[in-house]
Write a protein that holds these residues in place. Structure first.
Motif, PDB file in Angstrom:
ATOM      1  N   VAL A 116       0.736  -1.182  -0.102  1.00  0.00           N
ATOM      2  CA  VAL A 116      -0.214   0.260  -0.052  1.00  0.00           C
ATOM      3  C   VAL A 116       0.815   1.320  -0.122  1.00  0.00           C
ATOM      4  N   THR A 117       0.703   2.199  -1.036  1.00  0.00           N
ATOM      5  CA  THR A 117       1.409   3.325  -0.917  1.00  0.00           C
ATOM      6  C   THR A 117       0.731   4.588  -0.426  1.00  0.00           C
ATOM      7  N   ARG A 118       1.388   5.595  -0.228  1.00  0.00           N
ATOM      8  CA  ARG A 118       0.915   6.872   0.269  1.00  0.00           C
ATOM      9  C   ARG A 118      -0.635   7.279  -0.480  1.00  0.00           C
ATOM     10  N   GLU A 119      -0.207   7.038  -1.765  1.00  0.00           N
ATOM     11  CA  GLU A 119      -1.237   7.422  -2.820  1.00  0.00           C
ATOM     12  C   GLU A 119      -2.679   6.687  -2.540  1.00  0.00           C
ATOM     13  N   ASP A 120      -2.262   5.262  -2.394  1.00  0.00           N
ATOM     14  CA  ASP A 120      -3.563   4.480  -2.224  1.00  0.00           C
ATOM     15  C   ASP A 120      -4.232   4.749  -1.018  1.00  0.00           C
ATOM     16  N   LEU A 121      -3.598   5.163  -0.060  1.00  0.00           N
ATOM     17  CA  LEU A 121      -4.173   5.831   1.318  1.00  0.00           C
ATOM     18  C   LEU A 121      -4.965   6.839   1.160  1.00  0.00           C
ATOM     19  N   MET A 122      -4.447   7.717   0.163  1.00  0.00           N
ATOM     20  CA  MET A 122      -5.413   9.074   0.150  1.00  0.00           C
ATOM     21  C   MET A 122      -6.510   8.945  -1.121  1.00  0.00           C
ATOM     22  N   SER A 123      -6.419   7.738  -1.741  1.00  0.00           N
ATOM     23  CA  SER A 123      -7.413   7.742  -2.807  1.00  0.00           C
ATOM     24  C   SER A 123      -8.704   6.952  -2.762  1.00  0.00           C
ATOM     25  N   ILE A 124      -9.906   7.397  -3.060  1.00  0.00           N
ATOM     26  CA  ILE A 124     -11.201   6.778  -3.022  1.00  0.00           C
ATOM     27  C   ILE A 124     -11.328   6.447  -4.569  1.00  0.00           C
ATOM     28  N   THR A 125     -11.562   5.292  -4.891  1.00  0.00           N
ATOM     29  CA  THR A 125     -11.851   4.800  -6.263  1.00  0.00           C
ATOM     30  C   THR A 125     -13.210   4.934  -6.654  1.00  0.00           C
ATOM     31  N   PRO A 126     -13.658   4.866  -8.122  1.00  0.00           N
ATOM     32  CA  PRO A 126     -15.055   4.850  -8.371  1.00  0.00           C
ATOM     33  C   PRO A 126     -15.431   3.538  -7.679  1.00  0.00           C
ATOM     34  N   ALA A 127     -14.870   2.595  -7.865  1.00  0.00           N
ATOM     35  CA  ALA A 127     -15.515   1.250  -7.355  1.00  0.00           C
ATOM     36  C   ALA A 127     -15.611   1.360  -5.736  1.00  0.00           C
ATOM     37  N   ASP A 128     -14.887   1.855  -4.884  1.00  0.00           N
ATOM     38  CA  ASP A 128     -15.440   2.273  -3.569  1.00  0.00           C
ATOM     39  C   ASP A 128     -16.795   3.009  -3.503  1.00  0.00           C
ATOM     40  N   VAL A 129     -16.922   3.800  -4.392  1.00  0.00           N
ATOM     41  CA  VAL A 129     -18.229   4.741  -4.403  1.00  0.00           C
ATOM     42  C   VAL A 129     -19.308   3.861  -4.984  1.00  0.00           C
ATOM     43  N   GLN A 130     -19.147   2.974  -5.891  1.00  0.00           N
ATOM     44  CA  GLN A 130     -20.136   2.165  -6.584  1.00  0.00           C
ATOM     45  C   GLN A 130     -20.607   1.125  -5.656  1.00  0.00           C
ATOM     46  N   ALA A 131     -19.683   0.513  -4.838  1.00  0.00           N
ATOM     47  CA  ALA A 131     -20.007  -0.462  -3.848  1.00  0.00           C
ATOM     48  C   ALA A 131     -20.922   0.081  -2.926  1.00  0.00           C
ATOM     49  N   ALA A 132     -20.551   1.426  -2.364  1.00  0.00           N
ATOM     50  CA  ALA A 132     -21.333   2.147  -1.138  1.00  0.00           C
ATOM     51  C   ALA A 132     -22.841   2.137  -1.725  1.00  0.00           C
ATOM     52  N   ARG A 133     -23.157   2.496  -2.918  1.00  0.00           N
ATOM     53  CA  ARG A 133     -24.263   2.586  -3.629  1.00  0.00           C
ATOM     54  C   ARG A 133     -25.173   1.228  -3.767  1.00  0.00           C
ATOM     55  N   GLY A 134     -24.339   0.071  -3.678  1.00  0.00           N
ATOM     56  CA  GLY A 134     -24.956  -1.128  -3.681  1.00  0.00           C
ATOM     57  C   GLY A 134     -24.813  -1.756  -5.180  1.00  0.00           C
TER      58      GLY A 134
END
Length: 110
Positions: free
Chosen positions: A79-97
């Motif tokens: 895991v990089t620093r950039e990974d820790l600071m990134s929210i991906t479209p997949a993170d958002v889509q999964a939150a929407r179900g």
């Protein structure tokens, strides 16, 4: 008995909630400060569940996005620093179900 209704232009200096939908206001008008009782001042304008939202719902979605991000990061080998600071479209889509593909361990999704 009908209540008298008066329209006055002014600036609200102070507002105090008295009941669920009533307020006592102090309004600055051209004639000075004026105490006002506003009955039904907080009635919901939009009760359509499709287009109505509130802060709790937004916060719940945001927190689910963070959980999805944490799960994604936990599955990564490095895991990089950039990974820790990134929210991906997949993170958002999964939150929407929405169904999202799971990336291979150690590889972030595109």
């Amino acid at each position: 008995m009908a209540r008298e209704r008066t329209v006055v232009k002014g600036i609200v200096l102070r507002a105090v909630d008295t009941k669920e939908s009533d307020k006592i206001l102090t309004v600055l008008t051209s004639g000075g400060k004026l105490p006002v009782v506003a009955k039904g001042a907080i009635k919901e304008e939009n009760t359509d569940p499709v287009s109505f939202g509130n802060a709790r719902g937004v916060r719940n979605i945001f927190e689910q996005i963070l959980v999805n991000q944490a799960n994604r990061l936990a599955a990564m080998e490095h895991v990089t620093r950039e990974d820790l600071m990134s929210i991906t479209p997949a993170d958002v889509q999964a939150a929407r179900g929405a169904e999202v593909p799971v990336p291979a361990p150690g590889r972030p999704e595109a």
